[in-house]
Design a protein around this motif. Structure first.
Motif, PDB file in Angstrom:
ATOM      1  N   SER A 139      49.431  35.678  47.946  1.00 58.45           N
ATOM      2  CA  SER A 139      50.454  35.918  48.967  1.00 58.45           C
ATOM      3  C   SER A 139      50.105  35.298  50.318  1.00 58.45           C
ATOM      4  CB  SER A 139      50.675  37.419  49.147  1.00 58.45           C
ATOM      5  OG  SER A 139      49.479  38.060  49.574  1.00 58.45           O
ATOM      6  N   LEU A 140      48.882  34.800  50.475  1.00 64.16           N
ATOM      7  CA  LEU A 140      48.427  34.277  51.755  1.00 64.16           C
ATOM      8  C   LEU A 140      48.331  32.755  51.737  1.00 64.16           C
ATOM      9  CD1 LEU A 140      45.518  36.674  52.826  1.00 64.16           C
ATOM     10  CD2 LEU A 140      47.983  36.948  53.165  1.00 64.16           C
ATOM     11  N   SER A 141      48.602  32.139  52.866  1.00 69.18           N
ATOM     12  CA  SER A 141      48.303  30.726  53.047  1.00 69.18           C
ATOM     13  C   SER A 141      46.795  30.562  53.201  1.00 69.18           C
ATOM     14  CB  SER A 141      49.018  30.192  54.283  1.00 69.18           C
ATOM     15  OG  SER A 141      48.447  30.775  55.459  1.00 69.18           O
ATOM     16  N   HIS A 142      46.310  29.327  53.107  1.00 67.43           N
ATOM     17  CA  HIS A 142      44.887  29.099  53.325  1.00 67.43           C
ATOM     18  C   HIS A 142      44.480  29.486  54.748  1.00 67.43           C
ATOM     19  CE1 HIS A 142      43.517  27.298  49.587  1.00 67.43           C
ATOM     20  NE2 HIS A 142      44.610  26.553  49.542  1.00 67.43           N
ATOM     21  N   VAL A 143      45.340  29.226  55.721  1.00 65.97           N
ATOM     22  CA  VAL A 143      45.020  29.584  57.104  1.00 65.97           C
ATOM     23  C   VAL A 143      44.853  31.091  57.233  1.00 65.97           C
ATOM     24  CG1 VAL A 143      45.978  29.705  59.445  1.00 65.97           C
ATOM     25  CG2 VAL A 143      45.997  27.530  58.200  1.00 65.97           C
ATOM     26  N   GLU A 144      45.754  31.844  56.631  1.00 62.23           N
ATOM     27  CA  GLU A 144      45.638  33.303  56.685  1.00 62.23           C
ATOM     28  C   GLU A 144      44.398  33.780  55.935  1.00 62.23           C
ATOM     29  OE1 GLU A 144      50.319  34.684  56.805  1.00 62.23           O
ATOM     30  OE2 GLU A 144      49.470  33.921  54.922  1.00 62.23           O
ATOM     31  N   ALA A 145      44.171  33.232  54.757  1.00 60.05           N
ATOM     32  CA  ALA A 145      43.032  33.673  53.948  1.00 60.05           C
ATOM     33  C   ALA A 145      41.704  33.381  54.625  1.00 60.05           C
ATOM     34  CB  ALA A 145      43.080  33.002  52.576  1.00 60.05           C
ATOM     35  N   ALA A 146      41.618  32.288  55.381  1.00 60.02           N
ATOM     36  CA  ALA A 146      40.373  31.936  56.062  1.00 60.02           C
ATOM     37  C   ALA A 146      39.989  32.959  57.122  1.00 60.02           C
ATOM     38  CB  ALA A 146      40.497  30.550  56.691  1.00 60.02           C
ATOM     39  N   GLY A 289      31.363  38.821  46.658  1.00 58.59           N
ATOM     40  CA  GLY A 289      32.612  38.341  46.097  1.00 58.59           C
ATOM     41  C   GLY A 289      33.402  39.408  45.368  1.00 58.59           C
ATOM     42  N   SER A 290      32.730  40.380  44.758  1.00 60.40           N
ATOM     43  CA  SER A 290      33.438  41.452  44.056  1.00 60.40           C
ATOM     44  C   SER A 290      34.222  42.320  45.033  1.00 60.40           C
ATOM     45  CB  SER A 290      32.447  42.318  43.267  1.00 60.40           C
ATOM     46  OG  SER A 290      31.831  41.568  42.250  1.00 60.40           O
ATOM     47  N   ALA A 291      33.596  42.673  46.154  1.00 57.77           N
ATOM     48  CA  ALA A 291      34.313  43.439  47.175  1.00 57.77           C
ATOM     49  C   ALA A 291      35.464  42.616  47.747  1.00 57.77           C
ATOM     50  CB  ALA A 291      33.355  43.863  48.288  1.00 57.77           C
ATOM     51  N   LEU A 292      35.235  41.318  47.924  1.00 58.47           N
ATOM     52  CA  LEU A 292      36.286  40.460  48.459  1.00 58.47           C
ATOM     53  C   LEU A 292      37.460  40.371  47.488  1.00 58.47           C
ATOM     54  CD1 LEU A 292      37.001  38.705  50.886  1.00 58.47           C
ATOM     55  CD2 LEU A 292      35.917  36.772  49.736  1.00 58.47           C
ATOM     56  N   ALA A 293      37.189  40.385  46.189  1.00 57.03           N
ATOM     57  CA  ALA A 293      38.267  40.373  45.199  1.00 57.03           C
ATOM     58  C   ALA A 293      39.100  41.650  45.299  1.00 57.03           C
ATOM     59  CB  ALA A 293      37.696  40.217  43.794  1.00 57.03           C
ATOM     60  N   THR A 294      38.452  42.789  45.553  1.00 52.16           N
ATOM     61  CA  THR A 294      39.184  44.039  45.751  1.00 52.16           C
ATOM     62  C   THR A 294      40.065  43.957  46.988  1.00 52.16           C
ATOM     63  OG1 THR A 294      37.449  45.333  44.674  1.00 52.16           O
ATOM     64  CG2 THR A 294      38.943  46.521  46.148  1.00 52.16           C
ATOM     65  N   ILE A 295      39.499  43.404  48.059  1.00 54.70           N
ATOM     66  CA  ILE A 295      40.273  43.226  49.290  1.00 54.70           C
ATOM     67  C   ILE A 295      41.457  42.298  49.050  1.00 54.70           C
ATOM     68  CG2 ILE A 295      40.165  42.258  51.630  1.00 54.70           C
ATOM     69  CD1 ILE A 295      37.189  43.255  51.654  1.00 54.70           C
ATOM     70  N   ALA A 296      41.257  41.267  48.243  1.00 55.76           N
ATOM     71  CA  ALA A 296      42.349  40.343  47.922  1.00 55.76           C
ATOM     72  C   ALA A 296      43.504  41.077  47.251  1.00 55.76           C
ATOM     73  CB  ALA A 296      41.839  39.213  47.023  1.00 55.76           C
ATOM     74  N   ARG A 297      43.180  42.013  46.354  1.00 61.21           N
ATOM     75  CA  ARG A 297      44.237  42.780  45.687  1.00 61.21           C
ATOM     76  C   ARG A 297      44.984  43.664  46.676  1.00 61.21           C
ATOM     77  NH1 ARG A 297      40.196  42.787  41.627  1.00 61.21           N
ATOM     78  NH2 ARG A 297      39.381  44.825  42.246  1.00 61.21           N
ATOM     79  N   LEU A 298      44.268  44.236  47.636  1.00 62.98           N
ATOM     80  CA  LEU A 298      44.927  45.044  48.666  1.00 62.98           C
ATOM     81  C   LEU A 298      45.848  44.181  49.530  1.00 62.98           C
ATOM     82  CD1 LEU A 298      41.978  47.349  49.816  1.00 62.98           C
ATOM     83  CD2 LEU A 298      43.978  48.002  48.464  1.00 62.98           C
ATOM     84  N   LEU A 299      45.402  42.966  49.823  1.00 58.64           N
ATOM     85  CA  LEU A 299      46.234  42.047  50.598  1.00 58.64           C
ATOM     86  C   LEU A 299      47.486  41.652  49.822  1.00 58.64           C
ATOM     87  CD1 LEU A 299      43.324  39.904  52.015  1.00 58.64           C
ATOM     88  CD2 LEU A 299      44.990  41.094  53.441  1.00 58.64           C
ATOM     89  N   ASP A 300      47.325  41.335  48.553  1.00 57.14           N
ATOM     90  CA  ASP A 300      48.477  40.936  47.748  1.00 57.14           C
ATOM     91  C   ASP A 300      49.454  42.083  47.534  1.00 57.14           C
ATOM     92  OD1 ASP A 300      48.190  38.204  47.358  1.00 57.14           O
ATOM     93  OD2 ASP A 300      46.898  38.438  45.606  1.00 57.14           O
ATOM     94  N   SER A 301      48.951  43.318  47.531  1.00 52.42           N
ATOM     95  CA  SER A 301      49.831  44.471  47.345  1.00 52.42           C
ATOM     96  C   SER A 301      50.591  44.831  48.611  1.00 52.42           C
ATOM     97  CB  SER A 301      49.014  45.686  46.897  1.00 52.42           C
ATOM     98  OG  SER A 301      48.245  46.213  47.983  1.00 52.42           O
ATOM     99  N   GLY A 302      50.139  44.307  49.762  1.00 59.40           N
ATOM    100  CA  GLY A 302      50.755  44.654  51.032  1.00 59.40           C
ATOM    101  C   GLY A 302      50.149  45.870  51.691  1.00 59.40           C
ATOM    102  N   ALA A 303      49.152  46.482  51.052  1.00 55.93           N
ATOM    103  CA  ALA A 303      48.515  47.664  51.633  1.00 55.93           C
ATOM    104  C   ALA A 303      47.691  47.314  52.858  1.00 55.93           C
ATOM    105  CB  ALA A 303      47.637  48.359  50.595  1.00 55.93           C
TER     106      ALA A 303
END
Length: 340
Positions: A139-146, A289-303
Motif C-alpha cells: 500500500s506504500l510508495s517507495h518514498v513512504e516505505a523508506a 526483519g521479522s518485526a518489520l514484516a509485522t509492521i508492514a502488515r499493520l501498515l497495509d491494514s491501515g492500523a
C-alpha cells in the motif's frame, strides 16, 4: 575424487543489463556541518555471505545520521573515508545469495543497513543483511516505505517489546509527532494503552488522530503540572531542552519505567531514576526483519500509517540535514534516490 557443486558461487542476479561498477552517492569526506555532505561517484558495494544487493529508490533521514555527520553518533565506527551515511531504505533486490532465497531479484523490499559497517543508503545501491529485510508494504510508495524502518522498529522496541503496552497502562510519549514518536503513539494506542503525547500546538490535533488520548502543548504548560501519574515514559527528548528527562521522574509512579532514548542527552538518568524507586533503561534499535514484516502488515491494514513531511533529491542531502536539524519535522524526511 573431486565433486563440483551444482550451485553457482556468485550471487543470483536479476535478469537484465549488467550492474554498473559505480553509482551516485551523497558522501562525507570528514565530519562537519550539513554542507560536508556532497554528491560523488563511488563503487557499487559487493554483497557477501547472506547479504543481498538492493537498488535504492528512497532513503530515510534520521537524527542519528545528523549526529554521525557532525562527528558524534556512529562516527567513531567509520573506518574509511569518504563515508556514505543512511540506515533506512526502500528499493528492489538485484542480487540474492542463492536461487531459493526468500528475497529473490526483483522483490520490492525495505529495511536497514548496518551503517557504517557497510556503506549506507544515501546511494543508488546498498548491501543489506537478509535478516534486516522485509517485503515492502504494497500500500506504500517507495518514498513512504523508506520513512518506516528505523523509526518504526525503534518505536516497536520501545512500546511493544520494552514497555509491553497493554490496556489500562498509561504511557507518556515525549515528542510524539517526530519520526519515532508518531509510530510510538500509534503502536501504544493499537495495543490498548492510554497514550499521553507532548507536542507543539500545530501537532496536537494530529496526535489525537494518531491515537493519543491526551495531548500536552509543551510550549504552553509544563507536562508535570497537567497530567496524572503514568506507568511508562518514553523520553525522545532527554535533558537537552528544558530538562524534559528529569521532569519526567515527577510524573512516573513508584516502580514505573523510564525509557531514555537519545544517546548522551541525559547521562545520569539511571542513577536519578533509581533514587526515586523508578526503573529505567536506554534503548538501541534492533534491525529485525521479522518485526518489520509485522509492521508492514499493520501498515497495509491501515492500523498504522507513516507520515513523510519533506522529500529531497539525493543531491540535496545537505538541505535535508539542515531541515532535520531545525527540530520541527512532523514524521519523516526522505531522500529520493532513483526512479521507482
Amino acid at each position: 575424487m573431486r565433486f563440483r557443486s551444482s550451485r553457482p558461487e556468485a550471487s543470483v542476479e536479476a535478469p537484465g543489463p549488467t550492474l554498473p561498477e559505480t553509482m551516485r552517492a551523497a558522501v562525507l569526506d570528514a565530519p562537519g556541518e550539513p554542507d560536508a555532505l556532497h554528491a560523488a561517484t563511488v563503487p557499487v558495494p559487493t554483497p557477501i555471505l547472506s547479504e543481498v544487493l538492493v537498488r535504492i529508490v528512497a532513503a530515510g533521514i534520521n537524527p542519528i545520521d545528523a549526529k554521525t555527520r557532525a562527528g558524534r553518533g556512529a562516527c567513531g565506527a567509520i573506518t574509511s573515508w569518504p563515508a556514505t551515511l543512511g540506515y533506512d531504505f526502500s528499493g528492489v533486490v538485484v542480487q540474492a545469495p542463492y536461487e531459493g532465497h526468500p528475497f529473490p531479484p526483483g522483490t520490492e523490499v525495505f529495511g536497514m543497513t548496518p551503517t557504517p559497517r557497510t556503506p549506507g543508503t544515501y546511494a543508488e545501491y546498498a548491501v543489506v543483511p537478509s535478516l534486516s529485510l522485509a517485503r515492502k508494504p504494497t500500500s506504500l510508495s517507495h518514498v513512504e516505505a523508506a520513512g518506516v524502518p528505523l523509526a518504526a522498529l525503534t518505536a516497536w522496541g520501545l512500546v511493544v517489546e520494552t514497555a509491553l503496552a497493554h490496556a489500562n497502562q498509561r504511557i507518556l510519549i515525549h515528542a510524539g509527532s517526530g519520526g519515532v514518536g508518531h509510530f510510538a503513539v500509534q503502536f501504544a494506542a493499537y495495543f490498548g494503552a492510554h497514550v499521553i503525547a507532548t507536542g507543539s500546538p500545530r501537532n496536537l490535533d494530529w496526535l489525537r488522530e494518531l491515537g493519543a488520548a491526551e495531548v500536552v502543548d509543551h510550549t504552553a504548560v509544563r507536562f508535570e503540572d497537567a497530567i496524572a501519574a503514568v506507568d511508562v515514559v518514553v523520553d525522545l527528548v532527554g535533558n537537552v531542552h528544558d530538562d524534559t528527562g528529569t521532569r519526567s521522574l515527577e510524573v512516573l509512579r513508584p516502580g514505573g519505567l523510564l525509557i531514555e532514548v537519545p544517546t548522551g542527552a541525559w547521562t545520569g538518568f539511571r542513577e536519578a531514576a533509581s533514587a526515586r524507586g523508578i526503573r529505567s533503561t536506554g534503548y538501541k534499535v534492533i534491525p529485525d526483519g521479522s518485526a518489520l514484516a509485522t509492521i508492514a502488515r499493520l501498515l497495509d491494514s491501515g492500523a498504522v500509517r507513516v507520515f513523510v513531511d519533506r522529500v529531497f533529491d539525493l543531491e540535496d542531502a545537505a538541505d535535508a540535514h539542515r531541515e532535520l536539524e531545525k527540530g520541527h519535522t512532523r514524521g519523516k524526511i526522505v531522500l529520493r534516490v532513483s526512479d521507482d
